[in-house]
Design an enzyme around this catalytic site. Sequence first.
Site, PDB file in Angstrom:
ATOM      1  N   HIS A  71       0.817  -1.213   0.000  1.00  0.00           N
ATOM      2  CA  HIS A  71       0.000   0.000   0.000  1.00  0.00           C
ATOM      3  C   HIS A  71       0.850   1.262   0.000  1.00  0.00           C
ATOM      4  O   HIS A  71       2.045   1.223   0.239  1.00  0.00           O
ATOM      5  CB  HIS A  71      -0.973  -0.002   1.183  1.00  0.00           C
ATOM      6  N   CYS A  87       2.945  -4.945   6.697  1.00  0.00           N
ATOM      7  CA  CYS A  87       2.650  -4.668   5.299  1.00  0.00           C
ATOM      8  C   CYS A  87       3.877  -4.106   4.587  1.00  0.00           C
ATOM      9  O   CYS A  87       4.851  -3.691   5.211  1.00  0.00           O
ATOM     10  CB  CYS A  87       1.496  -3.668   5.188  1.00  0.00           C
TER      11      CYS A  87
END
Length: 112
Positions: A71, A87
């Site tokens: 992301h 992440c």
Amino acid sequence: MPNYRIIVDLSDRMLYLLDGDQVTKSYPVGIGKMLTSTPTGEYRIINKQENPGGPFGVLWMGLSKPHYGIHGTNDPASIGHEVSHGCIRMQNQDVLDLSSYVPVGTRVTIRP
């Protein structure tokens, strides 16, 4: 037709876009902290969401490992560091560029 896949190298904090066995693009990334490290293994991109809000920047690409994804960020200075909850964090312009090449279903290899 290109045969795209992604390799995330945690040791050099880089994400590589490959077409077959040729690296076509590379991007610096932020990765998980020691206590919330980025999981290694073989995954796939299972969804994409534009403007997810919060710390996820302009785009979220979910991985087949639940709760993990690639992301953007609302903290560009964090790129290149161990900062996330696992992440793979990218500059907003980089995650948009990457997303323009890789469809849902693209293979993602995360290696130590």
